[in-house]
Design a protein around this motif. Structure first.
Motif, PDB file in Angstrom:
ATOM      1  N   ASP A  74      18.072  56.720  28.632  1.00 47.32           N
ATOM      2  CA  ASP A  74      17.313  57.509  28.135  1.00 47.32           C
ATOM      3  C   ASP A  74      15.918  56.951  28.032  1.00 47.32           C
ATOM      4  OD1 ASP A  74      19.051  59.324  27.410  1.00 47.32           O
ATOM      5  OD2 ASP A  74      19.134  58.935  25.413  1.00 47.32           O
ATOM      6  N   ALA A  75      15.748  55.568  28.048  1.00 46.13           N
ATOM      7  CA  ALA A  75      14.487  54.865  28.019  1.00 46.13           C
ATOM      8  C   ALA A  75      13.975  54.773  29.452  1.00 46.13           C
ATOM      9  CB  ALA A  75      14.755  53.318  27.466  1.00 46.13           C
ATOM     10  N   ALA A  76      14.865  54.511  30.455  1.00 46.60           N
ATOM     11  CA  ALA A  76      14.723  54.559  31.772  1.00 46.60           C
ATOM     12  C   ALA A  76      14.077  55.984  32.269  1.00 46.60           C
ATOM     13  CB  ALA A  76      15.835  54.368  32.695  1.00 46.60           C
ATOM     14  N   ALA A  77      14.451  57.052  31.553  1.00 44.11           N
ATOM     15  CA  ALA A  77      14.164  58.307  32.010  1.00 44.11           C
ATOM     16  C   ALA A  77      12.739  58.526  31.389  1.00 44.11           C
ATOM     17  CB  ALA A  77      15.087  59.399  31.491  1.00 44.11           C
ATOM     18  N   ALA A  78      12.523  58.011  30.041  1.00 46.09           N
ATOM     19  CA  ALA A  78      11.139  58.264  29.551  1.00 46.09           C
ATOM     20  C   ALA A  78      10.324  57.534  30.258  1.00 46.09           C
ATOM     21  CB  ALA A  78      11.317  57.641  28.181  1.00 46.09           C
ATOM     22  N   ALA A  79      10.556  56.288  30.639  1.00 41.64           N
ATOM     23  CA  ALA A  79       9.416  55.412  31.388  1.00 41.64           C
ATOM     24  C   ALA A  79       9.105  56.026  32.980  1.00 41.64           C
ATOM     25  CB  ALA A  79       9.951  54.257  31.781  1.00 41.64           C
ATOM     26  N   ALA A  80      10.078  56.451  33.411  1.00 40.00           N
ATOM     27  CA  ALA A  80       9.897  57.165  34.707  1.00 40.00           C
ATOM     28  C   ALA A  80       9.141  58.455  34.567  1.00 40.00           C
ATOM     29  CB  ALA A  80      11.254  57.564  35.415  1.00 40.00           C
ATOM     30  N   GLU A  81       9.361  59.120  33.540  1.00 39.92           N
ATOM     31  CA  GLU A  81       8.377  60.420  33.434  1.00 39.92           C
ATOM     32  C   GLU A  81       7.158  60.076  32.964  1.00 39.92           C
ATOM     33  OE1 GLU A  81       8.342  64.521  30.684  1.00 39.92           O
ATOM     34  OE2 GLU A  81       9.937  62.886  30.220  1.00 39.92           O
ATOM     35  N   ARG A  82       6.825  58.825  32.181  1.00 39.09           N
ATOM     36  CA  ARG A  82       5.603  58.693  31.978  1.00 39.09           C
ATOM     37  C   ARG A  82       4.806  58.019  33.153  1.00 39.09           C
ATOM     38  NH1 ARG A  82       3.661  54.542  26.907  1.00 39.09           N
ATOM     39  NH2 ARG A  82       1.656  54.307  27.622  1.00 39.09           N
ATOM     40  N   VAL A  83       5.139  57.535  34.066  1.00 35.41           N
ATOM     41  CA  VAL A  83       4.491  56.821  35.203  1.00 35.41           C
ATOM     42  C   VAL A  83       4.628  57.597  36.385  1.00 35.41           C
ATOM     43  CG1 VAL A  83       4.495  54.626  34.005  1.00 35.41           C
ATOM     44  CG2 VAL A  83       6.021  55.030  35.897  1.00 35.41           C
ATOM     45  N   GLY A  84       5.545  58.590  36.354  1.00 33.60           N
ATOM     46  CA  GLY A  84       5.843  59.330  37.580  1.00 33.60           C
ATOM     47  C   GLY A  84       6.710  58.569  38.462  1.00 33.60           C
ATOM     48  N   GLY A  85       7.528  58.064  37.988  1.00 36.57           N
ATOM     49  CA  GLY A  85       8.543  57.200  38.959  1.00 36.57           C
ATOM     50  C   GLY A  85      10.168  57.992  38.914  1.00 36.57           C
ATOM     51  N   GLU A  86      11.009  57.049  39.171  1.00 35.38           N
ATOM     52  CA  GLU A  86      12.238  57.702  39.335  1.00 35.38           C
ATOM     53  C   GLU A  86      13.235  56.814  38.373  1.00 35.38           C
ATOM     54  OE1 GLU A  86      13.438  57.358  43.372  1.00 35.38           O
ATOM     55  OE2 GLU A  86      12.054  58.990  43.982  1.00 35.38           O
ATOM     56  N   VAL A  87      14.357  57.209  38.169  1.00 36.24           N
ATOM     57  CA  VAL A  87      15.446  56.527  37.443  1.00 36.24           C
ATOM     58  C   VAL A  87      16.536  55.928  38.566  1.00 36.24           C
ATOM     59  CG1 VAL A  87      17.310  56.515  35.648  1.00 36.24           C
ATOM     60  CG2 VAL A  87      15.245  57.818  35.212  1.00 36.24           C
ATOM     61  N   ALA A  88      16.807  54.637  38.238  1.00 39.52           N
ATOM     62  CA  ALA A  88      17.660  53.889  39.263  1.00 39.52           C
ATOM     63  C   ALA A  88      18.952  53.585  38.383  1.00 39.52           C
ATOM     64  CB  ALA A  88      17.153  52.874  40.163  1.00 39.52           C
ATOM     65  N   ALA A  89      20.010  53.110  38.856  1.00 37.21           N
ATOM     66  CA  ALA A  89      21.130  52.615  38.418  1.00 37.21           C
ATOM     67  C   ALA A  89      21.051  51.509  38.408  1.00 37.21           C
ATOM     68  CB  ALA A  89      22.518  53.076  39.217  1.00 37.21           C
ATOM     69  N   LEU A  90      21.521  50.788  37.154  1.00 39.81           N
ATOM     70  CA  LEU A  90      21.408  49.339  36.695  1.00 39.81           C
ATOM     71  C   LEU A  90      22.101  48.445  37.779  1.00 39.81           C
ATOM     72  CD1 LEU A  90      19.724  47.403  34.620  1.00 39.81           C
ATOM     73  CD2 LEU A  90      21.950  47.682  33.202  1.00 39.81           C
ATOM     74  N   GLU A  91      23.333  48.973  38.060  1.00 41.28           N
ATOM     75  CA  GLU A  91      24.099  48.293  39.000  1.00 41.28           C
ATOM     76  C   GLU A  91      24.103  49.158  40.543  1.00 41.28           C
ATOM     77  OE1 GLU A  91      27.806  47.784  37.397  1.00 41.28           O
ATOM     78  OE2 GLU A  91      27.050  46.529  35.592  1.00 41.28           O
ATOM     79  N   GLY A  92      22.902  49.572  40.689  1.00 39.51           N
ATOM     80  CA  GLY A  92      22.986  50.207  42.325  1.00 39.51           C
ATOM     81  C   GLY A  92      22.955  49.350  43.384  1.00 39.51           C
ATOM     82  N   GLU A  93      23.306  49.996  44.574  1.00 40.36           N
ATOM     83  CA  GLU A  93      23.283  49.269  45.906  1.00 40.36           C
ATOM     84  C   GLU A  93      22.021  49.313  46.808  1.00 40.36           C
ATOM     85  OE1 GLU A  93      26.523  50.584  47.936  1.00 40.36           O
ATOM     86  OE2 GLU A  93      27.971  49.773  46.471  1.00 40.36           O
ATOM     87  N   GLY A  94      20.823  50.273  46.255  1.00 38.29           N
ATOM     88  CA  GLY A  94      19.960  50.284  46.928  1.00 38.29           C
ATOM     89  C   GLY A  94      18.946  49.103  46.832  1.00 38.29           C
ATOM     90  N   THR A  95      18.238  48.868  47.726  1.00 37.49           N
ATOM     91  CA  THR A  95      17.195  47.667  47.818  1.00 37.49           C
ATOM     92  C   THR A  95      15.820  48.255  47.844  1.00 37.49           C
ATOM     93  OG1 THR A  95      17.028  47.743  50.180  1.00 37.49           O
ATOM     94  CG2 THR A  95      18.633  46.304  48.941  1.00 37.49           C
ATOM     95  N   TYR A  96      14.789  47.445  47.291  1.00 37.61           N
ATOM     96  CA  TYR A  96      13.514  47.811  47.057  1.00 37.61           C
ATOM     97  C   TYR A  96      12.625  46.484  47.619  1.00 37.61           C
ATOM     98  CZ  TYR A  96      15.442  51.117  43.737  1.00 37.61           C
ATOM     99  OH  TYR A  96      16.281  52.040  43.270  1.00 37.61           O
ATOM    100  N   ASP A  97      11.298  46.941  47.864  1.00 34.14           N
ATOM    101  CA  ASP A  97      10.249  45.889  48.445  1.00 34.14           C
ATOM    102  C   ASP A  97      10.371  45.038  47.499  1.00 34.14           C
ATOM    103  OD1 ASP A  97       9.628  47.026  50.896  1.00 34.14           O
ATOM    104  OD2 ASP A  97       8.475  48.258  49.632  1.00 34.14           O
ATOM    105  N   VAL A  98      10.094  45.024  46.132  1.00 30.23           N
ATOM    106  CA  VAL A  98       9.927  44.396  44.922  1.00 30.23           C
ATOM    107  C   VAL A  98      11.079  44.611  43.873  1.00 30.23           C
ATOM    108  CG1 VAL A  98       8.408  43.465  43.318  1.00 30.23           C
ATOM    109  CG2 VAL A  98       7.602  43.943  45.713  1.00 30.23           C
ATOM    110  N   VAL A  99      11.484  43.747  43.199  1.00 36.50           N
ATOM    111  CA  VAL A  99      12.265  43.753  41.928  1.00 36.50           C
ATOM    112  C   VAL A  99      11.157  43.107  41.125  1.00 36.50           C
ATOM    113  CG1 VAL A  99      14.261  43.148  40.703  1.00 36.50           C
ATOM    114  CG2 VAL A  99      14.329  44.056  43.018  1.00 36.50           C
ATOM    115  N   CYS A 100      11.249  43.886  39.858  1.00 36.36           N
ATOM    116  CA  CYS A 100      10.449  43.220  38.466  1.00 36.36           C
ATOM    117  C   CYS A 100      11.453  43.289  37.508  1.00 36.36           C
ATOM    118  CB  CYS A 100       9.066  44.056  38.123  1.00 36.36           C
ATOM    119  SG  CYS A 100       8.249  43.489  36.764  1.00 36.36           S
TER     120      CYS A 100
END
Length: 266
Positions: free
Chosen positions: A31-57
């Motif tokens: 729920d926190a991930a969804a709220a943050a994504a909604e607030r900044v216009g982002g997406e929700v990702a799985a905590l143990e997902g396999e996708g990669t990103y340019d940057v991990v913070c």
């Protein structure tokens, strides 16, 4: 640039809103991930997902940052950064688990609701991706304070651990006083006590668990409590020398000296 932010609390949400990038949030609390994504216009990702990103913070509590880096660094393609508040352990973990990537530790020296402000920056291995992130933070009005991890963590022993211990000790020891008995110093400490105790207890507990500093405050308080008048004068002058460069010779005009305006000021 796409950025995975691990940790969807107030600091992770602030970071996602402050950078110019596509963001995704992962958190143990969906729920926190969804709220943050909604607030900044982002997406929700799985905590143990396999996708990669340019940057991990990593925007997790400082007591968990090294473990989070170990678990999440392989999801980064270009850089790993953190905003946990402790730098040496974070950068050591990044070097271990992401040796070929850019690595920068950030510490916003303010609560997210008080942004913009000063951000301590320790660059272990900088490059285009982290340069772009830092430029975006600067463009939002933040002041980037370049430092080393060792200098930062050493400073936090005083800036955070000792300071919080002193204010919380006053908050615990102080008793209610009748209206009208307030002095300038008391009013300032009361304001600080209210500010500190309006925060999140876990954050202050993490700081005390991570940085030394509280013991020095306790030792100083014990010395003051046990001192006779002559010893207390010596301790007062030692304290003054720490802040003014030499023993106090007079007053500074702020109304806190009892001899200055006839009150008890302190």
């Amino acid at each position: 640039m796409d950025v995975l932010i691990v940790g969807a609390g107030s600091m992770g949400t602030w970071f996602g809103d402050a950078i110019d990038a596509r963001t995704a949030f992962a958190d143990v609390d969906g729920d926190a991930a969804a709220a943050a994504a909604e607030r900044v216009g982002g997406e929700v990702a799985a905590l143990e997902g396999e996708g990669t990103y340019d940057v991990v913070c990593l925007a997790v509590p400082m007591t968990h940052v090294t473990g989070a880096i170990a678990e999440q660094a392989d999801r980064a393609e270009r850089a790993v950064v953190d905003v946990s508040g402790v730098m040496e352990p974070a950068l050591e973990a990044m070097a271990c688990h992401a040796p070929e990537l850019e690595r920068v530790s950030l510490h916003p020296l303010f609560a997210p609701e008080r942004a913009p402000g000063s951000i301590a920056v320790a660059r272990d291995r900088s490059g285009p991706a982290t340069d772009d992130l830092l430029a975006a933070l600067a463009a939002r009005g933040n002041e980037l304070l370049e430092t080393t991890a060792a200098d930062h963590d050493g400073a936090m022993e005083t800036v955070q651990a000792s300071t919080h211990a002193a204010v919380l000790s006053f908050a615990l020891a102080a008793e209610s006083v009748p209206d009208g008995f307030e002095t300038p110093i008391y009013k300032r400490l009361r304001r600080l006590a209210r500010q500190v105790t309006d925060g999140t207890p876990r954050v202050y507990a993490d700081i005390q668990a991570t940085f030394d500093g509280a013991d020095a405050v306790a030792d100083a308080a014990a010395d003051i409590a046990a001192a006779d008048p002559e010893e207390l004068e010596a301790l007062y002058r030692e304290a003054a020398a720490n802040w003014h460069g030499d023993p106090v010779a007079g007053t500074d005009g702020d109304g806190d000296d009892p001899d200055e305006f006839g009150g008890d000021g302190a």
